[in-house]
Design a protein around this motif. Structure first.
Motif, PDB file in Angstrom:
ATOM      1  N   GLY A 335      14.708 -10.682   1.825  1.00 19.63           N
ATOM      2  CA  GLY A 335      14.284 -10.733   0.422  1.00 19.63           C
ATOM      3  C   GLY A 335      12.778 -10.818   0.291  1.00 19.63           C
ATOM      4  N   PHE A 336      12.154 -11.653   1.105  1.00 19.28           N
ATOM      5  CA  PHE A 336      10.693 -11.799   1.090  1.00 19.28           C
ATOM      6  C   PHE A 336      10.036 -10.481   1.490  1.00 19.28           C
ATOM      7  CE2 PHE A 336       6.528 -13.115   2.565  1.00 19.28           C
ATOM      8  CZ  PHE A 336       6.173 -14.119   1.675  1.00 19.28           C
ATOM      9  N   SER A 337      10.579  -9.854   2.537  1.00 21.41           N
ATOM     10  CA  SER A 337      10.046  -8.575   3.025  1.00 21.41           C
ATOM     11  C   SER A 337      10.176  -7.477   1.966  1.00 21.41           C
ATOM     12  CB  SER A 337      10.784  -8.165   4.298  1.00 21.41           C
ATOM     13  OG  SER A 337      10.382  -6.887   4.731  1.00 21.41           O
ATOM     14  N   ASN A 338      11.303  -7.446   1.245  1.00 23.09           N
ATOM     15  CA  ASN A 338      11.511  -6.421   0.220  1.00 23.09           C
ATOM     16  C   ASN A 338      10.520  -6.528  -0.930  1.00 23.09           C
ATOM     17  OD1 ASN A 338      13.630  -5.078   1.462  1.00 23.09           O
ATOM     18  ND2 ASN A 338      15.197  -6.369   0.530  1.00 23.09           N
ATOM     19  N   ILE A 339      10.248  -7.762  -1.373  1.00 22.41           N
ATOM     20  CA  ILE A 339       9.273  -7.955  -2.442  1.00 22.41           C
ATOM     21  C   ILE A 339       7.877  -7.571  -1.963  1.00 22.41           C
ATOM     22  CG2 ILE A 339       8.091  -9.692  -3.859  1.00 22.41           C
ATOM     23  CD1 ILE A 339      10.775  -8.995  -4.973  1.00 22.41           C
ATOM     24  N   LEU A 340       7.559  -7.927  -0.728  1.00 27.56           N
ATOM     25  CA  LEU A 340       6.257  -7.580  -0.158  1.00 27.56           C
ATOM     26  C   LEU A 340       6.099  -6.062  -0.058  1.00 27.56           C
ATOM     27  CD1 LEU A 340       3.704  -8.859   1.009  1.00 27.56           C
ATOM     28  CD2 LEU A 340       4.788  -8.840   3.255  1.00 27.56           C
ATOM     29  N   ARG A 341       7.189  -5.393   0.302  1.00 26.67           N
ATOM     30  CA  ARG A 341       7.164  -3.928   0.445  1.00 26.67           C
ATOM     31  C   ARG A 341       6.988  -3.241  -0.913  1.00 26.67           C
ATOM     32  NH1 ARG A 341      11.489  -0.509  -0.268  1.00 26.67           N
ATOM     33  NH2 ARG A 341      12.938  -2.257  -0.148  1.00 26.67           N
ATOM     34  N   THR A 342       7.853  -3.611  -1.877  1.00 26.17           N
ATOM     35  CA  THR A 342       7.826  -2.921  -3.173  1.00 26.17           C
ATOM     36  C   THR A 342       6.721  -3.425  -4.095  1.00 26.17           C
ATOM     37  OG1 THR A 342       9.498  -4.454  -4.012  1.00 26.17           O
ATOM     38  CG2 THR A 342      10.281  -2.374  -3.143  1.00 26.17           C
ATOM     39  N   GLY A 343       6.252  -4.656  -3.853  1.00 32.17           N
ATOM     40  CA  GLY A 343       5.238  -5.233  -4.716  1.00 32.17           C
ATOM     41  C   GLY A 343       3.819  -5.082  -4.206  1.00 32.17           C
ATOM     42  N   TYR A 344       3.683  -4.726  -2.913  1.00 31.21           N
ATOM     43  CA  TYR A 344       2.320  -4.622  -2.371  1.00 31.21           C
ATOM     44  C   TYR A 344       2.119  -3.416  -1.456  1.00 31.21           C
ATOM     45  CZ  TYR A 344      -2.105  -5.882  -0.201  1.00 31.21           C
ATOM     46  OH  TYR A 344      -3.396  -5.865   0.242  1.00 31.21           O
ATOM     47  N   LEU A 345       2.928  -3.291  -0.408  1.00 24.96           N
ATOM     48  CA  LEU A 345       2.665  -2.267   0.606  1.00 24.96           C
ATOM     49  C   LEU A 345       2.732  -0.842   0.052  1.00 24.96           C
ATOM     50  CD1 LEU A 345       4.604  -3.741   3.683  1.00 24.96           C
ATOM     51  CD2 LEU A 345       2.179  -3.949   3.127  1.00 24.96           C
ATOM     52  N   ILE A 346       3.830  -0.502  -0.630  1.00 22.88           N
ATOM     53  CA  ILE A 346       3.996   0.866  -1.144  1.00 22.88           C
ATOM     54  C   ILE A 346       3.090   1.147  -2.347  1.00 22.88           C
ATOM     55  CG2 ILE A 346       5.625   2.520  -2.142  1.00 22.88           C
ATOM     56  CD1 ILE A 346       7.777   1.305  -0.355  1.00 22.88           C
ATOM     57  N   PRO A 347       3.031   0.271  -3.360  1.00 21.21           N
ATOM     58  CA  PRO A 347       2.146   0.554  -4.501  1.00 21.21           C
ATOM     59  C   PRO A 347       0.673   0.692  -4.127  1.00 21.21           C
ATOM     60  CG  PRO A 347       3.693  -1.174  -5.061  1.00 21.21           C
ATOM     61  CD  PRO A 347       3.831  -0.941  -3.581  1.00 21.21           C
ATOM     62  N   PHE A 348       0.245  -0.057  -3.097  1.00 19.03           N
ATOM     63  CA  PHE A 348      -1.164  -0.029  -2.706  1.00 19.03           C
ATOM     64  C   PHE A 348      -1.406   0.873  -1.487  1.00 19.03           C
ATOM     65  CE2 PHE A 348      -0.873  -3.725  -5.364  1.00 19.03           C
ATOM     66  CZ  PHE A 348      -2.075  -3.761  -6.033  1.00 19.03           C
ATOM     67  N   ASN A 349      -0.445   1.786  -1.243  1.00 20.36           N
ATOM     68  CA  ASN A 349      -0.580   2.800  -0.183  1.00 20.36           C
ATOM     69  C   ASN A 349      -0.802   2.205   1.208  1.00 20.36           C
ATOM     70  OD1 ASN A 349      -0.403   5.132  -1.964  1.00 20.36           O
ATOM     71  ND2 ASN A 349      -2.437   4.543  -2.699  1.00 20.36           N
ATOM     72  N   LYS A 350      -0.173   1.056   1.458  1.00 20.55           N
ATOM     73  CA  LYS A 350      -0.234   0.447   2.793  1.00 20.55           C
ATOM     74  C   LYS A 350       0.937   0.967   3.633  1.00 20.55           C
ATOM     75  CE  LYS A 350      -3.585  -2.530   1.627  1.00 20.55           C
ATOM     76  NZ  LYS A 350      -4.900  -2.632   2.290  1.00 20.55           N
ATOM     77  N   ASP A 351       1.103   2.283   3.633  1.00 22.41           N
ATOM     78  CA  ASP A 351       2.262   2.890   4.277  1.00 22.41           C
ATOM     79  C   ASP A 351       2.287   2.659   5.788  1.00 22.41           C
ATOM     80  OD1 ASP A 351       2.879   3.816   1.765  1.00 22.41           O
ATOM     81  OD2 ASP A 351       2.040   5.805   2.090  1.00 22.41           O
ATOM     82  N   LYS A 352       1.113   2.620   6.387  1.00 26.37           N
ATOM     83  CA  LYS A 352       1.025   2.448   7.848  1.00 26.37           C
ATOM     84  C   LYS A 352       1.647   1.119   8.282  1.00 26.37           C
ATOM     85  CE  LYS A 352      -2.269   2.657  11.680  1.00 26.37           C
ATOM     86  NZ  LYS A 352      -3.704   2.773  12.060  1.00 26.37           N
ATOM     87  N   ILE A 353       1.326   0.062   7.557  1.00 24.55           N
ATOM     88  CA  ILE A 353       1.873  -1.265   7.874  1.00 24.55           C
ATOM     89  C   ILE A 353       3.398  -1.244   7.721  1.00 24.55           C
ATOM     90  CG2 ILE A 353       1.955  -3.689   7.142  1.00 24.55           C
ATOM     91  CD1 ILE A 353      -0.956  -3.336   6.178  1.00 24.55           C
ATOM     92  N   TYR A 354       3.845  -0.636   6.638  1.00 25.27           N
ATOM     93  CA  TYR A 354       5.282  -0.520   6.372  1.00 25.27           C
ATOM     94  C   TYR A 354       5.989   0.224   7.496  1.00 25.27           C
ATOM     95  CZ  TYR A 354       9.485   0.991   3.783  1.00 25.27           C
ATOM     96  OH  TYR A 354      10.770   1.241   3.390  1.00 25.27           O
TER      97      TYR A 354
END
Length: 488
Positions: A335-354
């Protein structure tokens, strides 16, 4: 076109509640009518078809959602972006479908009829434009139409699936229902865009980021779908059925969080270039409340699974209760990872980390599964899932440690883990409070829910959570105003 966040959360949450309720109704029926083995066969074949569906969709659900949300206020750009992305999806679906049919006909001999029915799942990618609807934040339309299809599918299951030999009918109902639900969203495209035939050169520019987001999807599928295939190979179809029900119950329990993440991605993508402070506050609250909700769900499931599963699925599914208790540990982590992914990584183009975190997690999952499945069966897949989600979450937190301060989340996690554990003890103490199992379980759930909610609200109030304080102050103010009006 920007929609009300509260309304979107309401619609998305309603749909996720519906998704949660329908399996709660159908699962005990299907578990008894089809049995563990037939359920296992359906899960295996569906997991196999999923990989070709995944190939057809690439990373378009996340990428398309993000790109549509950026241009939704300009009809020309919106039309261009949609058709450029959809053309890629269209041709990839045709390729994936042909590849699926060839492999089934040439290399698979067992259960070939149900494999062919599952091909409809692959071809459904032609119609899947949920990413467009979510990018526009059109949750009302998708919720209403999807609700109608879900209800109709459920009615058909009860009408036409009567014994284990009806497995093919069940697969057909699920496939046709899926396609019908997707087709019903297409009027949204006709309303908001006009047809724009894209040039090949422009389409290619969308292909690379789609592939980048596809890599973590194929990797994450290793621990969401490959587990079932591996259990079928190393153990048997019956154990796949046990594991599938445990996994489905976890999915039902976390479906509310999916509703939040569906709304969060387009809103965060749209805010990404705006007020950074406001964006960080939005993410902070999402992570905080995710911890609270998921810790409660985890301990709630662990506390009643041994009593609930035999009553709910039948006594032959006792092994599912054991798997469920272990898999529940993944709920707060994922759950924590999903919010981090959809709330930060993908919107801010942090695709590499994802991408890196998901690939690393998939390697952990496959290795642990291979090492443990022969020795401890489906329990090995549960252990693999815990280690996988832990690896993913740890890497995402590590790579973003300079942008997001995680120390406070660890402190808050500990406090709510204590409350969750106390709830667990209370629920367990009530396990034999009456000789009637269903009454006992209802009492356990009610008492556990009241204790955890009340203690969490008190803790948030003590910690001076701004939203809790605002709600309380607002209620007090309304009461004072009402009293004044009465006196007047």
């Amino acid at each position: 076109m920007a929609k009300s966040l509260k309304k979107n959360l309401l619609y998305s949450t309603f749909y996720q509640v519906l998704i949660m309720i329908i399996p709660l109704i159908t699962s005990p029926y299907l578990s008894r009518v089809l049995g563990p083995e037939k359920n296992g066969i359906y899960s295996e074949t569906n997991a196999f078809a999923y990989y070709f569906f995944l190939l057809a969709m690439l990373g378009v659900n996340n990428y398309g959602n993000r790109e549509i949300s950026k241009v939704r206020n300009n009809k020309k750009k919106l039309s261009d972006t949609f058709w450029q992305i959809y053309y890629i999806q269209f041709f990839l679906t045709l390729f994936a479908f042909m590849a699926y049919i060839l492999i089934v006909l040439l290399y698979l001999e067992k259960n070939i009829t149900i494999y062919l029915i599952q091909s409809m799942y692959v071809i459904s990618a032609l119609f899947d434009i949920n990413w467009f609807a979510f990018g526009l934040e059109e949750f009302k339309l998708t919720t209403i139409r999807s609700t109608l299809i879900k209800v109709l599918t459920t009615v058909c299951i009860f009408l036409f699936v009567k014994n284990p030999s009806d497995l093919l009918i069940y697969a057909l109902i699920m496939s046709l229902g899926n396609i019908a639900g997707l087709i019903m969203i297409w009027p949204l495209v006709l309303k908001n865009t006009y047809f724009r035939k894209p040039k090949l050169k422009i389409m290619v520019k969308h292909l690379r980021p789609n592939i980048i987001l596809f890599v973590p999807l194929i990797a994450s599928s290793m621990y969401q779908y490959m587990d079932k295939i591996l259990i079928g190979i190393y153990v048997n179809s019956k154990e796949v059925g046990f594991y599938n029900y445990a996994q489905n119950i976890i999915a039902i329990a976390t479906s509310l969080m999916l509703g939040v993440t569906n709304v969060l991605l387009p809103r965060m993508a749209n805010m990404a270039s705006g007020n950074k402070q406001k964006t960080n506050q939005f993410l902070d609250k999402s992570l905080n409340y995710t911890i609270i909700l998921n810790v409660g769900i985890m301990f709630g499931i662990m506390s009643i699974s041994s009593e609930f599963i035999p009553l709910y699925l039948g006594k032959e599914y006792n092994y599912t209760a054991k798997l469920l208790e272990i898999l529940a540990i993944t709920i707060p982590i994922s759950g924590f990872s999903n919010i981090l992914r959809t709330g930060y990584l993908i919107p801010f183009n942090k695709d590499k980390i994802y991408v890196i975190s998901i690939i690393a997690g998939s390697f952990v999952d496959i290795i642990v599964n291979i090492l443990l499945l022969r020795k401890i069966g489906a329990v090995g897949s549960c252990v693999a899932s815990i280690l996988t989600y832990t690896t993913i979450t740890f890497l995402q937190c590590y790579f973003t440690r300079n942008e997001i301060k995680y120390k406070k989340y660890l402190k808050e996690s500990f406090l709510f883990l204590v409350l969750g554990f106390l709830m667990f003890l209370i629920v367990k103490l009530l396990s034999n409070c009456t000789p009637y199992k269903i009454v006992s379980i209802c009492l356990q759930v009610i008492c556990g829910f009241i204790f955890y909610c009340f203690s969490s609200l008190v803790l948030l109030f003590v910690k001076k959570d701004e939203y809790i304080i605002m709600v309380i102050n607002n209620k007090i103010f309304k009461r004072i105003e009402a009293k004044r009006d009465e006196e007047t």
